[in-house]
Motif scaffolding. Structure first.
Motif, PDB file in Angstrom:
ATOM      1  N   ARG A  98      19.198  -6.050  31.666  1.00  0.00           N
ATOM      2  CA  ARG A  98      18.434  -5.283  30.678  1.00  0.00           C
ATOM      3  C   ARG A  98      17.723  -6.241  29.735  1.00  0.00           C
ATOM      4  O   ARG A  98      18.292  -7.217  29.275  1.00  0.00           O
ATOM      5  N   GLY A  99      16.468  -5.958  29.448  1.00  0.00           N
ATOM      6  CA  GLY A  99      15.684  -6.741  28.497  1.00  0.00           C
ATOM      7  C   GLY A  99      14.757  -7.760  29.143  1.00  0.00           C
ATOM      8  O   GLY A  99      13.854  -8.270  28.483  1.00  0.00           O
ATOM      9  N   LEU A 101      12.408  -7.385  31.562  1.00  0.00           N
ATOM     10  CA  LEU A 101      11.023  -6.891  31.597  1.00  0.00           C
ATOM     11  C   LEU A 101      10.406  -6.882  30.208  1.00  0.00           C
ATOM     12  O   LEU A 101       9.233  -7.223  30.047  1.00  0.00           O
ATOM     13  N   ASP A 102      11.180  -6.503  29.196  1.00  0.00           N
ATOM     14  CA  ASP A 102      10.671  -6.499  27.821  1.00  0.00           C
ATOM     15  C   ASP A 102      10.233  -7.907  27.408  1.00  0.00           C
ATOM     16  O   ASP A 102       9.142  -8.083  26.847  1.00  0.00           O
ATOM     17  N   ARG A 103      11.081  -8.899  27.676  1.00  0.00           N
ATOM     18  CA  ARG A 103      10.747 -10.281  27.291  1.00  0.00           C
ATOM     19  C   ARG A 103       9.536 -10.816  28.048  1.00  0.00           C
ATOM     20  O   ARG A 103       8.832 -11.688  27.547  1.00  0.00           O
ATOM     21  N   ASP A 107       7.393  -4.124  29.776  1.00  0.00           N
ATOM     22  CA  ASP A 107       8.235  -2.953  29.564  1.00  0.00           C
ATOM     23  C   ASP A 107       7.509  -1.706  30.076  1.00  0.00           C
ATOM     24  O   ASP A 107       6.367  -1.775  30.558  1.00  0.00           O
ATOM     25  N   LEU A 108       8.167  -0.568  29.998  1.00  0.00           N
ATOM     26  CA  LEU A 108       7.589   0.669  30.527  1.00  0.00           C
ATOM     27  C   LEU A 108       6.235   0.977  29.885  1.00  0.00           C
ATOM     28  O   LEU A 108       5.305   1.408  30.574  1.00  0.00           O
ATOM     29  N   SER A 122      14.841   1.446  37.639  1.00  0.00           N
ATOM     30  CA  SER A 122      15.687   0.352  37.160  1.00  0.00           C
ATOM     31  C   SER A 122      17.105   0.547  37.664  1.00  0.00           C
ATOM     32  O   SER A 122      17.712   1.596  37.427  1.00  0.00           O
TER      33      SER A 122
END
Length: 173
Positions: A98-99, A101-103, A107-108, A122
């Motif tokens: 988790r995280g 893709l955000d970094r 992200d979505l 996911s």
């Protein structure tokens, strides 16, 4: 007769078994699956059981029927290329911690900006939210915390995990 997922394009970030085997089944059902790997971090199954990815039965089995591309998502040009691919796709599949893709700035919201109809699939062992969502996990981890290792051990002996060659929880996904 057309396969059930013919015409569906999947951007595949799946590695090892849980992610890669899931997208392989989708390819079996007719989806066009494009496996995306970083030039810095390749699917670890490429090196199992040796150093020749062409000979790795684990890699070949879990990545059958797929196309492949290497994109460095840590660079703006790589992210832009990936978002162009997302714009022409239906699903993004990932089994990162988790995280991640955000970094990477993927992200979505970023995926939906490129393609409002994109579906993000996911695969997470600990869920998306909650106290353990950020934990790293492998099949053997899940066998231990879920009690399967205790159930499959010998009477009076230590718990036994299914091991590197199988990792049963990954197969269940």
């Amino acid at each position: 007769m057309n396969a059930p997922l013919a015409g569906c394009r999947i951007v595949d970030f799946g590695i090892i078994t849980a992610g890669a085997a899931t997208s392989a089944v989708l390819a079996d059902l007719g989806a066009e699956v494009i496996k995306v790997e970083s030039p810095r971090y390749r699917d670890p199954f490429r090196a199992w059981p040796g150093d020749d990815p062409a000979a790795s039965p684990f890699y070949r089995s879990n990545n059958r029927g797929k196309r492949a591309i290497s994109i460095d998502l840590k660079h703006a040009e790589g992210r832009e290329a990936l978002l162009r691919l997302v714009a022409a796709s239906d699903v993004v599949l990932e089994n990162f911690r988790r995280g991640v893709l955000d970094r990477l700035g993927l992200d979505l919201a970023a995926l939906r900006a490129a393609n409002p109809r994109i579906i993000l699939l996911s695969i997470s062992s600990q869920g998306v939210y909650g106290p353990d969502a950020g934990q790293v996990s492998f099949g053997s981890t899940l066998e231990a915390v879920g009690g399967l290792a205790w159930l499959t051990g010998y009477a009076g002996g230590k718990p036994v995990v299914s091991g590197r060659a199988l990792n049963y929880p990954d197969q269940v996904v």
